[in-house]
Scaffold this motif. Sequence first.
Motif, PDB file in Angstrom:
ATOM      1  N   PHE A   6       0.949  -1.114  -0.101  1.00  0.00           N
ATOM      2  CA  PHE A   6       0.056   0.098   0.003  1.00  0.00           C
ATOM      3  C   PHE A   6       0.887   1.261   0.046  1.00  0.00           C
ATOM      4  O   PHE A   6       1.983   1.343   0.061  1.00  0.00           O
ATOM      5  N   GLY A   7       0.088   2.331  -0.192  1.00  0.00           N
ATOM      6  CA  GLY A   7       0.818   3.569  -0.199  1.00  0.00           C
ATOM      7  C   GLY A   7       0.940   4.348  -1.548  1.00  0.00           C
ATOM      8  O   GLY A   7       1.722   5.496  -1.631  1.00  0.00           O
ATOM      9  N   GLY A   8       0.309   3.676  -2.752  1.00  0.00           N
ATOM     10  CA  GLY A   8       0.720   4.260  -3.918  1.00  0.00           C
ATOM     11  C   GLY A   8      -0.259   5.570  -4.186  1.00  0.00           C
ATOM     12  O   GLY A   8      -1.108   5.885  -3.242  1.00  0.00           O
ATOM     13  N   GLY A   9      -0.014   5.986  -5.179  1.00  0.00           N
ATOM     14  CA  GLY A   9      -0.832   7.434  -5.516  1.00  0.00           C
ATOM     15  C   GLY A   9      -0.488   8.033  -6.811  1.00  0.00           C
ATOM     16  O   GLY A   9       0.270   7.456  -7.463  1.00  0.00           O
ATOM     17  N   LEU A  10      -0.949   9.138  -7.059  1.00  0.00           N
ATOM     18  CA  LEU A  10      -0.750  10.189  -7.989  1.00  0.00           C
ATOM     19  C   LEU A  10       0.076  11.169  -7.460  1.00  0.00           C
ATOM     20  O   LEU A  10       0.006  12.006  -6.640  1.00  0.00           O
ATOM     21  N   VAL A  11       1.349  11.174  -8.429  1.00  0.00           N
ATOM     22  CA  VAL A  11       2.381  12.203  -8.015  1.00  0.00           C
ATOM     23  C   VAL A  11       2.843  12.835  -9.247  1.00  0.00           C
ATOM     24  O   VAL A  11       2.674  12.191 -10.218  1.00  0.00           O
ATOM     25  N   GLN A  12       3.778  13.752  -9.011  1.00  0.00           N
ATOM     26  CA  GLN A  12       4.202  14.679 -10.255  1.00  0.00           C
ATOM     27  C   GLN A  12       5.841  14.259 -10.433  1.00  0.00           C
ATOM     28  O   GLN A  12       6.244  13.648  -9.680  1.00  0.00           O
ATOM     29  N   PRO A  13       6.358  14.303 -11.633  1.00  0.00           N
ATOM     30  CA  PRO A  13       7.572  13.896 -11.920  1.00  0.00           C
ATOM     31  C   PRO A  13       8.343  14.801 -11.038  1.00  0.00           C
ATOM     32  O   PRO A  13       8.212  16.072 -10.705  1.00  0.00           O
ATOM     33  N   GLY A  14       9.599  14.064 -10.315  1.00  0.00           N
ATOM     34  CA  GLY A  14      10.447  14.555  -9.370  1.00  0.00           C
ATOM     35  C   GLY A  14       9.957  14.540  -7.973  1.00  0.00           C
ATOM     36  O   GLY A  14      10.757  14.731  -6.795  1.00  0.00           O
ATOM     37  N   SER A  84      12.793  10.995  -6.768  1.00  0.00           N
ATOM     38  CA  SER A  84      13.080  11.690  -8.370  1.00  0.00           C
ATOM     39  C   SER A  84      12.206  10.573  -9.397  1.00  0.00           C
ATOM     40  O   SER A  84      12.630  10.264 -10.141  1.00  0.00           O
ATOM     41  N   LEU A  85      10.882  10.757  -8.951  1.00  0.00           N
ATOM     42  CA  LEU A  85      10.065   9.555  -9.739  1.00  0.00           C
ATOM     43  C   LEU A  85       9.929  10.340 -11.257  1.00  0.00           C
ATOM     44  O   LEU A  85      10.022  11.365 -11.649  1.00  0.00           O
ATOM     45  N   LYS A  86       9.825   9.336 -12.048  1.00  0.00           N
ATOM     46  CA  LYS A  86       9.558   9.859 -13.561  1.00  0.00           C
ATOM     47  C   LYS A  86       8.383   9.112 -13.876  1.00  0.00           C
ATOM     48  O   LYS A  86       7.739   8.308 -13.348  1.00  0.00           O
ATOM     49  N   ASN A  87       7.969   9.445 -15.283  1.00  0.00           N
ATOM     50  CA  ASN A  87       6.921   9.035 -15.746  1.00  0.00           C
ATOM     51  C   ASN A  87       6.871   7.398 -15.872  1.00  0.00           C
ATOM     52  O   ASN A  87       6.104   6.778 -15.634  1.00  0.00           O
ATOM     53  N   GLU A  88       7.977   7.053 -16.477  1.00  0.00           N
ATOM     54  CA  GLU A  88       8.346   5.598 -16.662  1.00  0.00           C
ATOM     55  C   GLU A  88       8.170   4.807 -15.569  1.00  0.00           C
ATOM     56  O   GLU A  88       8.418   3.559 -15.574  1.00  0.00           O
ATOM     57  N   ASP A  89       8.180   5.485 -14.247  1.00  0.00           N
ATOM     58  CA  ASP A  89       7.969   4.520 -13.042  1.00  0.00           C
ATOM     59  C   ASP A  89       6.424   4.363 -12.847  1.00  0.00           C
ATOM     60  O   ASP A  89       6.061   3.524 -11.874  1.00  0.00           O
ATOM     61  N   THR A  90       5.678   4.817 -13.548  1.00  0.00           N
ATOM     62  CA  THR A  90       4.209   4.526 -13.369  1.00  0.00           C
ATOM     63  C   THR A  90       3.732   2.857 -13.703  1.00  0.00           C
ATOM     64  O   THR A  90       4.352   2.607 -14.668  1.00  0.00           O
ATOM     65  N   THR A 118      -0.293  -2.253  -5.537  1.00  0.00           N
ATOM     66  CA  THR A 118      -0.697  -0.725  -5.121  1.00  0.00           C
ATOM     67  C   THR A 118      -0.100   0.065  -6.525  1.00  0.00           C
ATOM     68  O   THR A 118       0.877   0.042  -7.023  1.00  0.00           O
ATOM     69  N   GLN A 119      -1.031   0.970  -7.234  1.00  0.00           N
ATOM     70  CA  GLN A 119      -0.954   1.563  -8.038  1.00  0.00           C
ATOM     71  C   GLN A 119      -0.190   3.126  -7.828  1.00  0.00           C
ATOM     72  O   GLN A 119      -0.493   3.669  -7.069  1.00  0.00           O
ATOM     73  N   VAL A 120       1.073   3.125  -8.673  1.00  0.00           N
ATOM     74  CA  VAL A 120       1.818   4.496  -8.538  1.00  0.00           C
ATOM     75  C   VAL A 120       1.665   5.017  -9.947  1.00  0.00           C
ATOM     76  O   VAL A 120       1.923   4.465 -11.090  1.00  0.00           O
ATOM     77  N   THR A 121       1.158   6.172 -10.096  1.00  0.00           N
ATOM     78  CA  THR A 121       1.253   6.950 -11.299  1.00  0.00           C
ATOM     79  C   THR A 121       1.731   8.362 -11.097  1.00  0.00           C
ATOM     80  O   THR A 121       1.723   9.091 -10.137  1.00  0.00           O
ATOM     81  N   VAL A 122       2.689   8.430 -12.134  1.00  0.00           N
ATOM     82  CA  VAL A 122       3.724   9.558 -12.206  1.00  0.00           C
ATOM     83  C   VAL A 122       3.200  10.394 -13.419  1.00  0.00           C
ATOM     84  O   VAL A 122       3.502  10.170 -14.501  1.00  0.00           O
ATOM     85  N   SER A 123       2.718  11.787 -13.041  1.00  0.00           N
ATOM     86  CA  SER A 123       2.118  12.540 -14.125  1.00  0.00           C
ATOM     87  C   SER A 123       2.142  13.741 -13.919  1.00  0.00           C
ATOM     88  O   SER A 123       1.739  14.176 -12.735  1.00  0.00           O
ATOM     89  N   SER A 124       2.464  14.525 -14.774  1.00  0.00           N
ATOM     90  CA  SER A 124       2.371  16.127 -14.594  1.00  0.00           C
ATOM     91  C   SER A 124       0.867  16.575 -15.078  1.00  0.00           C
ATOM     92  O   SER A 124       0.514  17.872 -15.022  1.00  0.00           O
TER      93      SER A 124
END
Length: 124
Positions: A6-14, A84-90, A118-124
Amino acid sequence: VQLQAFGGGLVQPGDSLTLSCATSGFALDTYAIGWFRQAPTREREGVACTSSSDGSAFYADSVKGRFTISRDNDKSTVYLQMNSLKNEDTAIYYCAAVKGGWGPLLFFEEYHYWGQGTQVTVSS
């Protein structure tokens, strides 16, 4: 043997995010724990693992220097700190366990027990 990520979510790059893998039904210090991820249309990829006994950590090249795996045997929990999350870490991130494992266990065939992801989405 049970695991729950658990702990996933929607975050921005970086941004940073920490995932947790709560375990039960076994002595965590006798198991290796791995974090895997799977993006749509891609195979499940080993990201990081921590060995049984000494907790040595190993990482895929794609996350080395950005992700940190750690374990708290007293809390029966393994963490994945992602910086330092990147879009490709989604991806959907999963944790898995294998008894007595040691070394860079980053192939899904090496693990016997899996938790729900758990879903991790990295998107601006």
